[in-house]
Design a protein around this motif. Structure first.
Motif, PDB file in Angstrom:
ATOM      1  N   PHE A  91       0.834  -1.205   0.000  1.00  0.00           N
ATOM      2  CA  PHE A  91       0.000   0.000   0.000  1.00  0.00           C
ATOM      3  C   PHE A  91       0.873   1.262   0.000  1.00  0.00           C
ATOM      4  CE2 PHE A  91      -4.004  -2.016   2.098  1.00  0.00           C
ATOM      5  CZ  PHE A  91      -4.404  -2.462   0.854  1.00  0.00           C
ATOM      6  N   ALA A  92       1.872   1.278   0.892  1.00  0.00           N
ATOM      7  CA  ALA A  92       2.720   2.475   1.014  1.00  0.00           C
ATOM      8  C   ALA A  92       3.509   2.702  -0.274  1.00  0.00           C
ATOM      9  CB  ALA A  92       3.663   2.338   2.205  1.00  0.00           C
ATOM     10  N   ALA A  93       4.073   1.613  -0.837  1.00  0.00           N
ATOM     11  CA  ALA A  93       4.881   1.744  -2.053  1.00  0.00           C
ATOM     12  C   ALA A  93       4.021   2.260  -3.205  1.00  0.00           C
ATOM     13  CB  ALA A  93       5.503   0.407  -2.419  1.00  0.00           C
ATOM     14  N   ARG A  94       2.793   1.742  -3.287  1.00  0.00           N
ATOM     15  CA  ARG A  94       1.895   2.183  -4.354  1.00  0.00           C
ATOM     16  C   ARG A  94       1.602   3.685  -4.214  1.00  0.00           C
ATOM     17  NH1 ARG A  94      -3.188   3.416  -5.552  1.00  0.00           N
ATOM     18  NH2 ARG A  94      -4.052   2.663  -7.518  1.00  0.00           N
ATOM     19  N   ASN A  95       1.285   4.111  -2.985  1.00  0.00           N
ATOM     20  CA  ASN A  95       0.967   5.520  -2.780  1.00  0.00           C
ATOM     21  C   ASN A  95       2.175   6.421  -3.039  1.00  0.00           C
ATOM     22  OD1 ASN A  95      -1.675   5.028  -2.142  1.00  0.00           O
ATOM     23  ND2 ASN A  95      -1.307   4.853   0.056  1.00  0.00           N
ATOM     24  N   LEU A  96       3.349   5.980  -2.567  1.00  0.00           N
ATOM     25  CA  LEU A  96       4.559   6.794  -2.785  1.00  0.00           C
ATOM     26  C   LEU A  96       4.849   6.917  -4.278  1.00  0.00           C
ATOM     27  CD1 LEU A  96       6.847   5.471   0.089  1.00  0.00           C
ATOM     28  CD2 LEU A  96       5.987   7.797  -0.161  1.00  0.00           C
ATOM     29  N   TYR A  97       4.634   5.836  -5.002  1.00  0.00           N
ATOM     30  CA  TYR A  97       4.860   5.856  -6.451  1.00  0.00           C
ATOM     31  C   TYR A  97       3.892   6.847  -7.121  1.00  0.00           C
ATOM     32  CZ  TYR A  97       4.560   4.315 -11.306  1.00  0.00           C
ATOM     33  OH  TYR A  97       4.526   4.299 -12.678  1.00  0.00           O
ATOM     34  N   LEU A  98       2.611   6.779  -6.694  1.00  0.00           N
ATOM     35  CA  LEU A  98       1.615   7.679  -7.293  1.00  0.00           C
ATOM     36  C   LEU A  98       1.920   9.136  -6.955  1.00  0.00           C
ATOM     37  CD1 LEU A  98      -1.731   5.716  -6.783  1.00  0.00           C
ATOM     38  CD2 LEU A  98      -0.459   6.073  -8.896  1.00  0.00           C
ATOM     39  N   ILE A  99       2.314   9.379  -5.699  1.00  0.00           N
ATOM     40  CA  ILE A  99       2.639  10.759  -5.301  1.00  0.00           C
ATOM     41  C   ILE A  99       3.842  11.245  -6.108  1.00  0.00           C
ATOM     42  CG2 ILE A  99       3.440  12.229  -3.399  1.00  0.00           C
ATOM     43  CD1 ILE A  99       1.961  10.279  -1.488  1.00  0.00           C
ATOM     44  N   HIS A 100       4.824  10.362  -6.260  1.00  0.00           N
ATOM     45  CA  HIS A 100       6.038  10.737  -6.991  1.00  0.00           C
ATOM     46  C   HIS A 100       5.724  11.080  -8.454  1.00  0.00           C
ATOM     47  CE1 HIS A 100      10.257  10.846  -8.020  1.00  0.00           C
ATOM     48  NE2 HIS A 100      10.015  10.037  -9.035  1.00  0.00           N
ATOM     49  N   ARG A 101       4.739  10.394  -9.007  1.00  0.00           N
ATOM     50  CA  ARG A 101       4.398  10.597 -10.428  1.00  0.00           C
ATOM     51  C   ARG A 101       3.652  11.903 -10.663  1.00  0.00           C
ATOM     52  NH1 ARG A 101       1.204   6.796 -13.914  1.00  0.00           N
ATOM     53  NH2 ARG A 101      -0.230   7.068 -12.194  1.00  0.00           N
ATOM     54  N   ILE A 102       3.164  12.513  -9.584  1.00  0.00           N
ATOM     55  CA  ILE A 102       2.352  13.713  -9.756  1.00  0.00           C
ATOM     56  C   ILE A 102       3.235  14.921 -10.036  1.00  0.00           C
ATOM     57  CG2 ILE A 102       0.837  15.341  -8.538  1.00  0.00           C
ATOM     58  CD1 ILE A 102      -0.445  12.774  -7.278  1.00  0.00           C
ATOM     59  N   ASP A 103       3.117  15.408 -11.246  1.00  0.00           N
ATOM     60  CA  ASP A 103       3.885  16.583 -11.650  1.00  0.00           C
ATOM     61  C   ASP A 103       2.880  17.722 -11.842  1.00  0.00           C
ATOM     62  OD1 ASP A 103       5.366  18.523 -12.876  1.00  0.00           O
ATOM     63  OD2 ASP A 103       5.662  17.427 -14.761  1.00  0.00           O
ATOM     64  N   TYR A 104       2.952  18.692 -10.951  1.00  0.00           N
ATOM     65  CA  TYR A 104       1.949  19.756 -10.972  1.00  0.00           C
ATOM     66  C   TYR A 104       1.992  20.602 -12.244  1.00  0.00           C
ATOM     67  CZ  TYR A 104      -0.001  19.067  -6.353  1.00  0.00           C
ATOM     68  OH  TYR A 104      -0.685  18.551  -5.287  1.00  0.00           O
ATOM     69  N   ALA A 105       3.057  20.444 -13.022  1.00  0.00           N
ATOM     70  CA  ALA A 105       3.135  21.234 -14.254  1.00  0.00           C
ATOM     71  C   ALA A 105       2.468  20.511 -15.428  1.00  0.00           C
ATOM     72  CB  ALA A 105       4.587  21.522 -14.590  1.00  0.00           C
ATOM     73  N   ALA A 106       1.900  19.338 -15.178  1.00  0.00           N
ATOM     74  CA  ALA A 106       1.200  18.617 -16.242  1.00  0.00           C
ATOM     75  C   ALA A 106      -0.211  19.205 -16.401  1.00  0.00           C
ATOM     76  CB  ALA A 106       1.128  17.141 -15.886  1.00  0.00           C
TER      77      ALA A 106
ATOM     78  N   ARG B  48       9.146  24.515  -6.512  1.00  0.00           N
ATOM     79  CA  ARG B  48       9.507  23.093  -6.513  1.00  0.00           C
ATOM     80  C   ARG B  48       9.521  22.527  -7.930  1.00  0.00           C
ATOM     81  NH1 ARG B  48       5.232  21.999  -2.862  1.00  0.00           N
ATOM     82  NH2 ARG B  48       5.845  22.861  -0.871  1.00  0.00           N
ATOM     83  N   SER B  49       8.577  23.001  -8.752  1.00  0.00           N
ATOM     84  CA  SER B  49       8.470  22.455 -10.113  1.00  0.00           C
ATOM     85  C   SER B  49       9.386  23.168 -11.106  1.00  0.00           C
ATOM     86  CB  SER B  49       7.019  22.581 -10.616  1.00  0.00           C
ATOM     87  OG  SER B  49       6.148  21.894  -9.767  1.00  0.00           O
ATOM     88  N   PHE B  50       9.968  24.282 -10.677  1.00  0.00           N
ATOM     89  CA  PHE B  50      10.724  25.122 -11.612  1.00  0.00           C
ATOM     90  C   PHE B  50      11.917  24.375 -12.222  1.00  0.00           C
ATOM     91  CE2 PHE B  50      13.713  28.695 -12.568  1.00  0.00           C
ATOM     92  CZ  PHE B  50      12.953  29.264 -13.561  1.00  0.00           C
ATOM     93  N   GLY B  51      12.511  23.466 -11.467  1.00  0.00           N
ATOM     94  CA  GLY B  51      13.662  22.703 -11.957  1.00  0.00           C
ATOM     95  C   GLY B  51      13.338  21.919 -13.216  1.00  0.00           C
ATOM     96  N   ARG B  52      12.052  21.551 -13.357  1.00  0.00           N
ATOM     97  CA  ARG B  52      11.667  20.723 -14.517  1.00  0.00           C
ATOM     98  C   ARG B  52      11.059  21.564 -15.640  1.00  0.00           C
ATOM     99  NH1 ARG B  52       8.351  16.118 -11.501  1.00  0.00           N
ATOM    100  NH2 ARG B  52       8.224  17.774  -9.976  1.00  0.00           N
TER     101      ARG B  52
END
Lengths: 214, 178
Positions: A91-106, B48-52
Protein backbone atom coordinates in the motif's frame (compact mmCIF):
# COMPACT_ATOMS: atom_id res chain seq x y z
CA UNK A 1 -25.36 40.12 -19.66
CA UNK A 2 -23.14 37.46 -21.27
CA UNK A 3 -19.68 36.03 -20.90
CA UNK A 4 -18.11 38.93 -22.79
CA UNK A 5 -19.65 41.38 -20.31
CA UNK A 6 -18.13 39.20 -17.61
CA UNK A 7 -14.79 39.67 -19.30
CA UNK A 8 -15.29 43.43 -19.11
CA UNK A 9 -16.13 43.14 -15.41
CA UNK A 10 -13.01 41.02 -14.92
CA UNK A 11 -10.81 43.72 -16.41
CA UNK A 12 -12.61 46.38 -14.39
CA UNK A 13 -11.57 44.88 -11.14
CA UNK A 14 -8.24 43.94 -9.76
CA UNK A 15 -7.35 41.97 -6.69
CA UNK A 16 -6.02 43.92 -3.76
CA UNK A 17 -2.40 43.02 -4.09
CA UNK A 18 -0.80 44.90 -1.23
CA UNK A 19 -0.82 42.01 1.26
CA UNK A 20 -0.03 39.42 -1.37
CA UNK A 21 2.92 41.35 -2.74
CA UNK A 22 4.39 41.46 0.77
CA UNK A 23 3.69 37.76 1.22
CA UNK A 24 5.55 36.72 -1.92
CA UNK A 25 8.39 39.13 -1.20
CA UNK A 26 8.85 37.73 2.30
CA UNK A 27 8.84 34.18 0.96
CA UNK A 28 11.40 34.87 -1.68
CA UNK A 29 13.69 36.83 0.59
CA UNK A 30 13.56 34.33 3.41
CA UNK A 31 14.01 31.52 0.89
CA UNK A 32 11.30 29.59 2.64
CA UNK A 33 9.82 28.27 -0.57
CA UNK A 34 11.41 24.82 -0.32
CA UNK A 35 10.21 24.43 3.22
CA UNK A 36 6.65 25.57 2.65
CA UNK A 37 4.19 22.80 3.19
CA UNK A 38 2.93 20.97 0.18
CA UNK A 39 -0.54 19.49 0.10
CA UNK A 40 0.85 15.99 -0.32
CA UNK A 41 3.77 16.30 2.09
CA UNK A 42 1.99 14.92 5.19
CA UNK A 43 0.77 11.99 3.10
CA UNK A 44 4.32 11.41 1.85
CA UNK A 45 5.76 11.23 5.39
CA UNK A 46 2.84 9.09 6.58
CA UNK A 47 3.49 6.61 3.79
CA UNK A 48 7.22 6.50 4.57
CA UNK A 49 6.36 5.69 8.19
CA UNK A 50 3.92 3.00 7.07
CA UNK A 51 6.61 1.56 4.77
CA UNK A 52 9.09 1.41 7.67
CA UNK A 53 6.55 -0.31 9.96
CA UNK A 54 5.68 -2.74 7.17
CA UNK A 55 9.35 -3.62 6.60
CA UNK A 56 9.96 -4.22 10.33
CA UNK A 57 6.81 -6.36 10.61
CA UNK A 58 7.61 -8.35 7.47
CA UNK A 59 11.19 -9.02 8.57
CA UNK A 60 10.17 -10.02 12.11
CA UNK A 61 7.24 -12.14 10.89
CA UNK A 62 9.37 -13.78 8.19
CA UNK A 63 12.24 -14.52 10.55
CA UNK A 64 9.76 -15.94 13.06
CA UNK A 65 7.99 -18.42 10.80
CA UNK A 66 11.20 -19.40 9.01
CA UNK A 67 12.85 -20.34 12.29
CA UNK A 68 9.77 -22.08 13.76
CA UNK A 69 8.67 -24.41 10.99
CA UNK A 70 8.25 -27.17 13.60
CA UNK A 71 5.80 -25.07 15.72
CA UNK A 72 2.51 -24.66 13.81
CA UNK A 73 1.16 -22.09 16.31
CA UNK A 74 4.15 -19.75 15.96
CA UNK A 75 4.38 -20.50 12.24
CA UNK A 76 0.78 -19.32 11.64
CA UNK A 77 1.25 -16.16 13.69
CA UNK A 78 4.54 -15.42 11.93
CA UNK A 79 2.93 -15.85 8.51
CA UNK A 80 0.02 -13.55 9.48
CA UNK A 81 2.42 -10.84 10.73
CA UNK A 82 4.57 -11.30 7.63
CA UNK A 83 1.54 -10.99 5.33
CA UNK A 84 0.30 -7.86 7.11
CA UNK A 85 3.78 -6.33 6.85
CA UNK A 86 3.86 -7.04 3.12
CA UNK A 87 0.36 -5.53 2.77
CA UNK A 88 1.53 -2.34 4.48
CA UNK A 89 4.59 -2.22 2.21
CA UNK A 90 2.52 -2.72 -0.94
CA UNK A 91 0.00 0.00 0.00
CA UNK A 92 2.72 2.47 1.01
CA UNK A 93 4.88 1.74 -2.05
CA UNK A 94 1.89 2.18 -4.35
CA UNK A 95 0.97 5.52 -2.78
CA UNK A 96 4.56 6.79 -2.79
CA UNK A 97 4.86 5.86 -6.45
CA UNK A 98 1.62 7.68 -7.29
CA UNK A 99 2.64 10.76 -5.30
CA UNK A 100 6.04 10.74 -6.99
CA UNK A 101 4.40 10.60 -10.43
CA UNK A 102 2.35 13.71 -9.76
CA UNK A 103 3.89 16.58 -11.65
CA UNK A 104 1.95 19.76 -10.97
CA UNK A 105 3.13 21.23 -14.25
CA UNK A 106 1.20 18.62 -16.24
CA UNK A 107 -2.24 19.46 -17.72
CA UNK A 108 -4.88 20.10 -15.07
CA UNK A 109 -7.16 17.23 -16.03
CA UNK A 110 -4.34 14.64 -15.93
CA UNK A 111 -3.18 15.70 -12.48
CA UNK A 112 -6.64 16.02 -11.02
CA UNK A 113 -7.47 12.55 -12.33
CA UNK A 114 -4.32 11.13 -10.70
CA UNK A 115 -5.04 12.88 -7.39
CA UNK A 116 -8.66 11.71 -7.39
CA UNK A 117 -7.52 8.16 -8.23
CA UNK A 118 -5.05 8.22 -5.37
CA UNK A 119 -7.70 9.41 -2.94
CA UNK A 120 -10.30 6.96 -4.23
CA UNK A 121 -7.95 4.02 -3.69
CA UNK A 122 -7.13 5.20 -0.19
CA UNK A 123 -10.74 5.57 0.91
CA UNK A 124 -12.22 2.64 -1.00
CA UNK A 125 -9.57 -0.02 -0.43
CA UNK A 126 -6.80 0.95 1.94
CA UNK A 127 -8.74 2.49 4.84
CA UNK A 128 -11.32 -0.35 5.19
CA UNK A 129 -8.62 -3.05 4.89
CA UNK A 130 -6.42 -1.35 7.47
CA UNK A 131 -9.38 -0.75 9.81
CA UNK A 132 -10.47 -4.39 9.76
CA UNK A 133 -7.02 -6.01 9.80
CA UNK A 134 -5.75 -3.49 12.36
CA UNK A 135 -8.49 -4.57 14.80
CA UNK A 136 -7.14 -8.12 14.91
CA UNK A 137 -3.46 -7.99 14.04
CA UNK A 138 -2.45 -7.50 17.65
CA UNK A 139 -3.75 -11.00 18.48
CA UNK A 140 -1.13 -13.03 16.51
CA UNK A 141 1.58 -10.62 17.65
CA UNK A 142 0.61 -11.22 21.29
CA UNK A 143 0.28 -14.96 20.70
CA UNK A 144 3.76 -15.14 19.24
CA UNK A 145 5.19 -13.44 22.28
CA UNK A 146 3.32 -15.75 24.60
CA UNK A 147 4.29 -18.83 22.57
CA UNK A 148 7.93 -17.85 22.73
CA UNK A 149 7.59 -17.71 26.53
CA UNK A 150 6.34 -21.29 26.53
CA UNK A 151 2.56 -20.79 26.71
CA UNK A 152 0.62 -23.57 24.97
CA UNK A 153 -1.53 -21.64 22.49
CA UNK A 154 -3.60 -24.67 21.52
CA UNK A 155 -4.95 -25.32 24.98
CA UNK A 156 -8.76 -24.95 24.90
CA UNK A 157 -8.70 -22.23 27.52
CA UNK A 158 -6.28 -20.14 25.58
CA UNK A 159 -8.14 -20.51 22.27
CA UNK A 160 -11.33 -19.41 24.02
CA UNK A 161 -9.45 -16.47 25.49
CA UNK A 162 -8.11 -15.52 22.03
CA UNK A 163 -11.57 -15.61 20.42
CA UNK A 164 -13.04 -13.64 23.31
CA UNK A 165 -10.27 -11.02 22.96
CA UNK A 166 -10.98 -10.61 19.26
CA UNK A 167 -14.70 -10.21 19.88
CA UNK A 168 -13.97 -7.79 22.71
CA UNK A 169 -11.85 -5.70 20.33
CA UNK A 170 -14.65 -5.63 17.81
CA UNK A 171 -17.19 -4.78 20.51
CA UNK A 172 -14.95 -1.99 21.81
CA UNK A 173 -14.79 -0.51 18.32
CA UNK A 174 -18.59 -0.64 18.01
CA UNK A 175 -19.00 1.02 21.44
CA UNK A 176 -16.52 3.79 20.58
CA UNK A 177 -18.31 4.49 17.28
CA UNK A 178 -21.70 4.49 19.05
CA UNK A 179 -20.44 6.81 21.81
CA UNK A 180 -18.92 9.23 19.32
CA UNK A 181 -22.18 9.32 17.40
CA UNK A 182 -24.02 10.06 20.65
CA UNK A 183 -21.59 12.90 21.36
CA UNK A 184 -22.34 14.46 17.99
CA UNK A 185 -19.32 13.32 16.02
CA UNK A 186 -21.40 11.27 13.59
CA UNK A 187 -20.51 13.28 10.51
CA UNK A 188 -16.83 13.16 11.36
CA UNK A 189 -16.93 9.39 11.69
CA UNK A 190 -18.78 9.04 8.41
CA UNK A 191 -16.27 11.32 6.76
CA UNK A 192 -13.36 9.28 8.11
CA UNK A 193 -14.88 5.94 7.27
CA UNK A 194 -15.97 4.70 3.91
CA UNK A 195 -19.32 6.48 3.36
CA UNK A 196 -18.87 10.17 2.71
CA UNK A 197 -15.21 10.05 1.70
CA UNK A 198 -15.93 7.42 -0.93
CA UNK A 199 -18.86 9.43 -2.27
CA UNK A 200 -16.69 12.53 -2.51
CA UNK A 201 -13.81 10.71 -4.17
CA UNK A 202 -16.22 9.17 -6.66
CA UNK A 203 -17.94 12.50 -7.26
CA UNK A 204 -14.55 14.09 -8.00
CA UNK A 205 -13.66 11.28 -10.42
CA UNK A 206 -17.08 11.60 -12.11
CA UNK A 207 -16.67 15.35 -12.41
CA UNK A 208 -13.24 14.93 -14.03
CA UNK A 209 -14.47 12.25 -16.43
CA UNK A 210 -17.47 14.36 -17.41
CA UNK A 211 -15.31 17.42 -17.94
CA UNK A 212 -12.91 15.51 -20.18
CA UNK A 213 -15.68 13.92 -22.21
CA UNK A 214 -18.11 16.74 -22.88
CA UNK B 1 20.87 22.01 -4.54
CA UNK B 2 19.81 24.54 -7.10
CA UNK B 3 21.99 27.46 -7.97
CA UNK B 4 21.51 31.04 -7.05
CA UNK B 5 21.12 31.91 -10.73
CA UNK B 6 18.11 29.60 -10.95
CA UNK B 7 16.53 31.27 -7.96
CA UNK B 8 17.14 34.74 -9.33
CA UNK B 9 15.62 33.73 -12.66
CA UNK B 10 12.63 32.24 -10.88
CA UNK B 11 12.15 35.32 -8.71
CA UNK B 12 12.26 37.57 -11.76
CA UNK B 13 9.71 35.46 -13.64
CA UNK B 14 7.44 35.20 -10.60
CA UNK B 15 7.52 38.97 -10.13
CA UNK B 16 6.73 39.53 -13.77
CA UNK B 17 3.76 37.15 -13.75
CA UNK B 18 2.65 37.41 -10.10
CA UNK B 19 -0.80 38.53 -11.23
CA UNK B 20 -1.50 34.93 -12.26
CA UNK B 21 -0.84 33.71 -8.71
CA UNK B 22 -3.08 36.41 -7.23
CA UNK B 23 -5.93 35.87 -9.68
CA UNK B 24 -5.97 32.09 -9.28
CA UNK B 25 -5.76 32.37 -5.49
CA UNK B 26 -8.56 34.96 -5.50
CA UNK B 27 -10.86 32.74 -7.54
CA UNK B 28 -10.40 29.55 -5.49
CA UNK B 29 -9.90 30.81 -1.94
CA UNK B 30 -12.80 31.35 0.46
CA UNK B 31 -11.51 34.33 2.41
CA UNK B 32 -8.49 36.55 2.83
CA UNK B 33 -6.63 34.13 5.09
CA UNK B 34 -7.28 31.27 2.67
CA UNK B 35 -6.18 33.39 -0.25
CA UNK B 36 -2.84 34.23 1.42
CA UNK B 37 -2.31 30.57 2.26
CA UNK B 38 -3.14 29.48 -1.26
CA UNK B 39 -0.94 32.14 -2.89
CA UNK B 40 1.94 30.97 -0.72
CA UNK B 41 1.31 27.33 -1.58
CA UNK B 42 1.16 28.12 -5.29
CA UNK B 43 4.44 30.06 -5.10
CA UNK B 44 6.07 27.17 -3.20
CA UNK B 45 4.87 24.60 -5.74
CA UNK B 46 6.03 26.80 -8.62
CA UNK B 47 9.50 26.88 -7.10
CA UNK B 48 9.51 23.09 -6.51
CA UNK B 49 8.47 22.46 -10.11
CA UNK B 50 10.72 25.12 -11.61
CA UNK B 51 13.66 22.70 -11.96
CA UNK B 52 11.67 20.72 -14.52
CA UNK B 53 10.41 23.74 -16.44
CA UNK B 54 11.58 23.58 -20.05
CA UNK B 55 10.81 26.67 -22.09
CA UNK B 56 11.11 24.65 -25.31
CA UNK B 57 8.08 22.59 -24.24
CA UNK B 58 5.75 25.27 -22.89
CA UNK B 59 5.43 29.04 -22.49
CA UNK B 60 6.17 30.19 -18.95
CA UNK B 61 2.62 31.50 -18.49
CA UNK B 62 1.10 28.19 -19.67
CA UNK B 63 3.34 26.28 -17.26
CA UNK B 64 2.48 28.72 -14.49
CA UNK B 65 -1.28 28.42 -15.04
CA UNK B 66 -1.01 24.63 -14.94
CA UNK B 67 0.85 24.58 -11.64
CA UNK B 68 -1.27 27.33 -10.07
CA UNK B 69 -4.59 25.75 -11.12
CA UNK B 70 -3.53 22.25 -10.05
CA UNK B 71 -2.56 23.52 -6.63
CA UNK B 72 -5.69 25.69 -6.32
CA UNK B 73 -8.13 22.94 -7.37
CA UNK B 74 -6.54 20.46 -4.96
CA UNK B 75 -6.64 23.11 -2.25
CA UNK B 76 -10.31 23.83 -2.92
CA UNK B 77 -11.16 20.12 -2.82
CA UNK B 78 -9.33 19.72 0.49
CA UNK B 79 -11.13 22.76 1.88
CA UNK B 80 -14.44 21.17 0.92
CA UNK B 81 -13.47 17.92 2.62
CA UNK B 82 -12.59 19.78 5.80
CA UNK B 83 -16.07 21.20 6.14
CA UNK B 84 -16.68 24.02 3.69
CA UNK B 85 -18.92 22.42 1.09
CA UNK B 86 -19.16 25.46 -1.10
CA UNK B 87 -16.57 27.72 -2.62
CA UNK B 88 -17.00 31.41 -2.15
CA UNK B 89 -14.65 33.05 -4.56
CA UNK B 90 -13.88 36.69 -4.96
CA UNK B 91 -14.75 37.91 -1.51
CA UNK B 92 -15.73 41.54 -2.21
CA UNK B 93 -13.35 42.65 0.55
CA UNK B 94 -10.49 41.29 -1.54
CA UNK B 95 -11.41 43.29 -4.58
CA UNK B 96 -11.11 46.81 -5.67
CA UNK B 97 -12.51 48.20 -8.84
CA UNK B 98 -10.48 50.15 -11.26
CA UNK B 99 -12.41 53.37 -10.94
CA UNK B 100 -11.68 55.74 -13.77
CA UNK B 101 -11.68 59.41 -12.78
CA UNK B 102 -14.38 60.22 -15.30
CA UNK B 103 -16.86 57.58 -14.09
CA UNK B 104 -20.35 58.87 -13.47
CA UNK B 105 -22.47 57.46 -10.69
CA UNK B 106 -24.53 55.58 -13.25
CA UNK B 107 -21.41 54.04 -14.82
CA UNK B 108 -20.10 53.08 -11.39
CA UNK B 109 -23.41 51.38 -10.56
CA UNK B 110 -23.37 49.49 -13.83
CA UNK B 111 -19.82 48.38 -13.19
CA UNK B 112 -20.71 47.23 -9.65
CA UNK B 113 -23.64 45.27 -11.06
CA UNK B 114 -21.38 43.58 -13.58
CA UNK B 115 -18.87 42.67 -10.87
CA UNK B 116 -21.63 41.38 -8.58
CA UNK B 117 -22.93 39.25 -11.45
CA UNK B 118 -19.42 37.98 -12.07
CA UNK B 119 -19.08 36.96 -8.39
CA UNK B 120 -22.39 35.13 -8.46
CA UNK B 121 -21.54 33.46 -11.75
CA UNK B 122 -18.12 32.14 -10.66
CA UNK B 123 -19.53 30.95 -7.34
CA UNK B 124 -21.90 28.61 -9.19
CA UNK B 125 -19.15 26.88 -11.16
CA UNK B 126 -17.38 23.69 -10.15
CA UNK B 127 -13.59 23.66 -9.79
CA UNK B 128 -12.78 22.61 -13.37
CA UNK B 129 -15.24 24.92 -15.11
CA UNK B 130 -13.96 27.69 -12.87
CA UNK B 131 -10.46 27.08 -14.30
CA UNK B 132 -11.87 27.21 -17.82
CA UNK B 133 -13.70 30.48 -17.20
CA UNK B 134 -10.73 32.03 -15.42
CA UNK B 135 -8.52 31.34 -18.45
CA UNK B 136 -11.21 32.72 -20.78
CA UNK B 137 -11.56 35.88 -18.68
CA UNK B 138 -7.78 36.24 -18.74
CA UNK B 139 -8.08 36.41 -22.52
CA UNK B 140 -6.13 33.22 -23.19
CA UNK B 141 -6.50 31.63 -26.61
CA UNK B 142 -8.47 28.41 -27.02
CA UNK B 143 -5.20 26.65 -27.87
CA UNK B 144 -3.58 27.78 -24.63
CA UNK B 145 -6.66 26.94 -22.56
CA UNK B 146 -6.66 23.46 -24.12
CA UNK B 147 -2.97 23.09 -23.36
CA UNK B 148 -3.37 24.15 -19.72
CA UNK B 149 -6.40 21.98 -19.04
CA UNK B 150 -5.43 18.96 -21.11
CA UNK B 151 -8.53 18.88 -23.33
CA UNK B 152 -8.98 19.53 -27.04
CA UNK B 153 -9.55 22.99 -28.53
CA UNK B 154 -12.92 21.81 -29.82
CA UNK B 155 -13.83 20.78 -26.32
CA UNK B 156 -12.84 24.22 -25.02
CA UNK B 157 -15.04 25.92 -27.61
CA UNK B 158 -17.97 23.59 -26.90
CA UNK B 159 -17.74 24.13 -23.16
CA UNK B 160 -17.47 27.89 -23.46
CA UNK B 161 -20.49 27.95 -25.76
CA UNK B 162 -22.44 25.83 -23.32
CA UNK B 163 -21.49 28.14 -20.46
CA UNK B 164 -22.51 31.16 -22.53
CA UNK B 165 -25.91 29.62 -23.26
CA UNK B 166 -26.45 28.65 -19.65
CA UNK B 167 -25.44 32.11 -18.52
CA UNK B 168 -27.82 33.73 -20.97
CA UNK B 169 -30.63 31.48 -19.80
CA UNK B 170 -29.87 32.26 -16.14
CA UNK B 171 -29.74 35.98 -16.82
CA UNK B 172 -33.07 35.88 -18.61
CA UNK B 173 -34.63 34.04 -15.71
CA UNK B 174 -33.19 36.31 -12.99
CA UNK B 175 -32.25 39.80 -14.13
CA UNK B 176 -29.12 41.11 -12.49
CA UNK B 177 -29.89 43.63 -9.78
CA UNK B 178 -33.46 42.41 -9.46
Amino acid sequence: MDLDDMKQAWTEMSLRQDGLEALLRADLHDRRLDRARGALRPLWWGQLLQLAIGVVLAICGGALWASHLHRPDVLVCGVVAHAYGVLLIVFAARNLYLIHRIDYAAPVLDIQRKLAGLRAFRVRVETPVNAVVGCFIWIPVLWVNLALYGVDLWSPGFVRWGIASGLAGLLAMVVVVWAMRRMGYASKIEDQSAGRSVRRAEAALDEITRFGRE
Amino acid sequence: MRGRLDQQRFEALLREHRRIVFKVAGVYARDRHDRDDLAQEIAAQLWRSFGRFDERCAKFTTWMYRVALNVAISYARNARRSGADHLEPLDPAQLETVAGPGNTQHEAMERDERIAALHAFIARLDALNRALVLLYLEDRSHAEIADVLGISETNVATKLNRIKHKLRADMTAVPIGA
